[in-house]
Design a protein around this motif. Structure first.
Motif, PDB file in Angstrom:
ATOM      1  N   ALA A  20     -17.012 -12.918 -42.485  1.00 12.14           N
ATOM      2  CA  ALA A  20     -18.616 -13.989 -43.137  1.00 12.14           C
ATOM      3  C   ALA A  20     -19.452 -12.815 -43.231  1.00 12.14           C
ATOM      4  O   ALA A  20     -20.462 -14.043 -43.444  1.00 12.14           O
ATOM      5  N   GLY A  21     -20.123 -12.056 -43.206  1.00  9.56           N
ATOM      6  CA  GLY A  21     -21.008 -11.433 -43.494  1.00  9.56           C
ATOM      7  C   GLY A  21     -21.644 -12.177 -45.328  1.00  9.56           C
ATOM      8  O   GLY A  21     -22.867 -11.331 -45.415  1.00  9.56           O
ATOM      9  N   SER A  22     -20.538 -11.740 -46.060  1.00 13.22           N
ATOM     10  CA  SER A  22     -21.007 -11.526 -47.012  1.00 13.22           C
ATOM     11  C   SER A  22     -19.976 -12.573 -48.089  1.00 13.22           C
ATOM     12  O   SER A  22     -18.773 -12.499 -47.279  1.00 13.22           O
ATOM     13  N   GLY A  23     -20.013 -12.257 -49.617  1.00 11.74           N
ATOM     14  CA  GLY A  23     -19.477 -12.776 -50.462  1.00 11.74           C
ATOM     15  C   GLY A  23     -18.364 -13.675 -49.781  1.00 11.74           C
ATOM     16  O   GLY A  23     -18.852 -15.299 -49.891  1.00 11.74           O
ATOM     17  N   ILE A  24     -17.109 -14.605 -50.512  1.00 13.88           N
ATOM     18  CA  ILE A  24     -16.140 -14.816 -50.198  1.00 13.88           C
ATOM     19  C   ILE A  24     -16.231 -15.279 -48.846  1.00 13.88           C
ATOM     20  O   ILE A  24     -16.306 -16.795 -48.422  1.00 13.88           O
ATOM     21  N   GLY A  25     -16.262 -14.510 -47.910  1.00 14.01           N
ATOM     22  CA  GLY A  25     -16.511 -15.240 -46.581  1.00 14.01           C
ATOM     23  C   GLY A  25     -17.626 -15.997 -45.749  1.00 14.01           C
ATOM     24  O   GLY A  25     -17.845 -16.902 -45.209  1.00 14.01           O
TER      25      GLY A  25
END
Length: 252
Positions: A20-25
């Motif tokens: 959840a820290g980056s990108g799609i998350g």
């Protein structure tokens, strides 16, 4: 009274998003919160989650999804924090590029640990809560899970495993009311390439070359995948076992 054409997104659902820290998350996290969800945000980087610490609709946890003990502890805490879990989004993953003659056994092992074992361990740890809520699992596969590739065959194989686990789990868990679906994004503007050790120049070249082969002639943005993940997790009650290409036509 006529049936609405579009089902409303249900607010107040509780769930876990890995990576959840980056990108799609991260795009999923932002979109889910905008739709009233309460989210346990997992990432192996505490810095990537630091900006979320003051929110009451997010709980952040530093979790290595390849470590069953770490995952089990985080799953128990998440279930207690939100008094249940309605969805799990398996976004945590890694990338590996290189021909067969050059990839190392250690790199392949780490890749499968993250993409396949991690998805399994997280879903397994949260399964009792998902069964209780008749919830949803959404896995992140890849367009190369559906179409052969030359330069990153082991990554493709790991994501093909995720896609097939999705289908198998849908069959297994459907009688218990748990839906399992997967998205298969094409090349997307995220940090996954540089996290795999690629330079900015190598990443740019890769994405440019891939874009030239895609019917829509561009790579994707994380939110374009996150929208479909949100539909599977927050809205749809009748779809399971689907591996949905979100790739500008690349899988054609």
């Amino acid at each position: 009274m006529s049936t609405p054409i579009l089902a409303p997104r249900r607010e107040g659902l509780r769930g876990v998003i890995t990576g959840a820290g980056s990108g799609i998350g991260r795009s999923c996290l932002e979109l889910f919160l905008a739709h009233g969800a309460r989210v346990d945000a997992w990432d192996r980087s505490p810095e990537a989650l630091a900006d979320l610490n003051d929110r009451d609709d997010v709980a952040t946890r530093v979790v290595d999804v390849t470590d069953p003990e770490s995952v089990a502890a985080a799953a128990a805490e998440a279930t207690e924090t939100w008094n249940g879990i309605d969805f799990v989004v398996n976004c945590a993953g890694g990338f590996l590029v290189g021909p067969l003659a050059e990839v190392s056994a250690d790199a392949v092992r780490k890749l499968f640990d993250l993409n396949v074992l991690g998805t399994t361990v997280v879903t397994q740890a949260l399964l009792p809560a998902l069964v209780a809520s008749k919830g949803a699992v959404v896995n992140v596969a890849s367009s190369v899970a559906l179409k052969a590739t030359v330069s990153n065959s082991h990554y493709a194989a790991s994501k093909a495993a995720v896609a097939h686990l999705t289908r198998c789990w849908a069959l297994e868990l459907g009688p218990q009311g748990v839906r399992v679906n997967s998205v298969a994004p094409g090349p997307t503007m995220t940090a996954i390439y540089q996290s795999a050790g690629m330079s900015a120049e190598q990443e740019s070249t890769l994405l440019r070359e891939r874009a030239a082969t895609i019917p829509l002639r561009r790579v994707g943005e994380p939110v374009e995948t996150a929208r479909w993940i949100a539909r599977f997790a927050l809205e749809d009650d009748w779809t399971t076992g689907t591996v949905l290409p979100i790739d500008g036509g690349m899988s054609l």
